[in-house]
Design an enzyme around this catalytic site. Structure first.
Site, PDB file in Angstrom:
ATOM      1  N   PHE A  39       0.983  -1.034  -0.161  1.00 43.00           N
ATOM      2  CA  PHE A  39       0.235  -0.265  -0.268  1.00 43.00           C
ATOM      3  C   PHE A  39       0.847   1.198  -0.236  1.00 43.00           C
ATOM      4  O   PHE A  39       1.738   2.008   0.615  1.00 43.00           O
ATOM      5  CB  PHE A  39      -1.323  -0.125   1.384  1.00 43.00           C
ATOM      6  CG  PHE A  39      -1.682  -0.741   1.025  1.00 43.00           C
ATOM      7  CD1 PHE A  39      -2.889  -0.907   0.466  1.00 43.00           C
ATOM      8  CD2 PHE A  39      -2.380  -2.337   1.946  1.00 43.00           C
ATOM      9  CE1 PHE A  39      -4.326  -1.347   0.375  1.00 43.00           C
ATOM     10  CE2 PHE A  39      -3.211  -2.686   1.658  1.00 43.00           C
ATOM     11  CZ  PHE A  39      -4.095  -2.721   1.549  1.00 43.00           C
ATOM     12  N   CYS A  40       0.068   2.685  -1.188  1.00 43.18           N
ATOM     13  CA  CYS A  40       1.105   3.110  -0.795  1.00 43.18           C
ATOM     14  C   CYS A  40       1.115   3.757   0.328  1.00 43.18           C
ATOM     15  O   CYS A  40       2.182   5.053   0.957  1.00 43.18           O
ATOM     16  CB  CYS A  40       0.498   4.353  -2.177  1.00 43.18           C
ATOM     17  SG  CYS A  40       0.951   5.845  -1.818  1.00 43.18           S
TER      18      CYS A  40
END
Lengths: 131, 245
Positions: free
Chosen positions: B144-145
């Protein structure tokens, strides 16, 4: 000092002709601008790439950039070591950092490309525009 | 500086329409465009090199969350209550002061715009302190960013609030990014403007602030216009490329 036995294009790819084979890579200037490279996608053997068109992608931590083919031809070799570890692009972009080899279909395409001297001027021009 | 640029305010769209429109502007846009949009329903976007078979993406699909592919790299983003912005420039603008030069520098310049916009809605954010060097392999980056803040992101006391990603091709430029209003319903813990300010600003107010800050900092007037029919047709054609089956 960049090698004088290769031709360059403004989008920072280089090509070295070895008889009817063209070795393709990207320049130190491209590597420096992208910073923190993490991944490269390049075509499989047998795929035809076309001069002026995107043939692959390179990902840094914060940007993806298309790789633009300097010449047309069928892919006959890929630098598998580079796919596993992009470090050679930083240390040796014109040597161990080569990306693809293609069968050179139109040698005349090389004539459109820049010499080392002309590319140095282009880099100077682009750097000046950045400041 | 470079005449009038375009502002597109698309409101809330489904994830495929959102990413196909950014793709159309990147590949075929003829004018510099700041596009502001939101997501309905809550969606998951994958970086262009992430596998849709990843456990997190499969879990999202099982939970009924649509999954879409971005043109840009980096980690997956859960798009819930947020305002998303995209800036696309055609090749003639490759050396515009906002985007020219090395990638990290262009982020710093665009972050100036975001910081100004966020200040206008009362939020004081900063880039995170420089930490460990970035990993050298994508496999070392989190899925996840928003699980990781890099020096190109913006953080507040509650965590990472604004993240973005960039793509370049033969002089064409795209950067798009999310500004979190309220934490999404799944994914890693994220900061939010709600947590920073006590209440999230109305999305319209944040969009207005972004448009004004962009015009001020970039020195570029913006004219609000919808996408052109040809651009919408290009987006239709590109929908398949961003769709995750």
């Amino acid at each position: 000092m960049r090698p004088t036995d290769v031709r360059y294009q403004k989008t920072h790819e280089w090509v070295r002709a070895e008889k009817d084979t063209a070795v393709i890579g990207i320049t130190d200037f491209a590597v420096e601008h992208l910073s923190d490279l993490v991944h490269i996608e390049i075509p499989d053997l047998g795929v035809d790439i076309l001069a002026g068109e995107a043939f692959g992608e390179i990902e840094s931590v914060k940007a993806v950039s298309d790789l633009i083919a300097p010449v047309s031809g069928e892919v006959i070799d890929r630098n598998e070591d580079l796919i596993a570890d992009l470090e050679p692009l930083k240390n040796d972009p014109f040597g161990k950092g080569w990306i693809l080899k293609v069968r050179l279909e139109k040698p005349a395409e090389l004539e459109r490309l820049l010499t080392a001297e002309a590319y140095a001027k282009e880099v100077e021009r682009q750097s000046a525009e950045e400041h | 500086m470079s005449g009038v640029w375009r502002l597109v305010r698309d409101g809330s769209l489904d994830p495929v329409a959102n990413m196909a429109r950014d793709a159309a502007l990147f590949h075929a846009g003829e004018v510099p465009t700041l596009r502001l949009y939101r997501w309905r329903p809550e969606s998951l976007s994958l970086g262009c090199f992430q596998s849709p078979e990843a456990a997190e993406a499969a879990a999202a699909r099982r939970a009924g969350v649509p999954v879409v592919r971005r043109l840009t790299g980096g980690g997956a983003i859960v798009h819930g209550d947020e305002v998303t912005w995209s800036l696309t420039l055609p090749p003639a603008f490759r050396n515009h002061p906002v985007v020219r030069g090395p990638v990290p520098e262009s982020y710093r310049r665009l972050n100036t715009v975001l910081l100004e916009a966020l200040a206008r809605v009362g939020a004081r954010l900063t880039p995170p302190p420089a930490g460990a060097p970035a990993p050298c392999r994508r496999a070392e980056l989190p899925f996840f960013c928003f699980a990781r803040a890099s020096v190109t992101d913006l953080v507040g006391k509650s965590g990472k609030i604004a993240g973005s990603a960039q793509r370049r091709s033969a002089g064409r430029f795209l950067q798009h990014g999310s500004i979190v209003l309220r934490p999404p319903s799944f994914g890693p813990p994220a900061g939010s403007l709600e947590a920073e300010l006590g209440a999230a600003p109305p999305p319209d107010a944040l969009e207005q602030a972004l448009a004004e800050a962009f015009a001020d900092v970039a020195g570029t007037p913006l004219r609000e216009e919808p996408l052109r029919p040809a651009e919408l047709a290009t987006a239709e054609r590109l929908a398949a490329a961003v769709t995750v089956a």
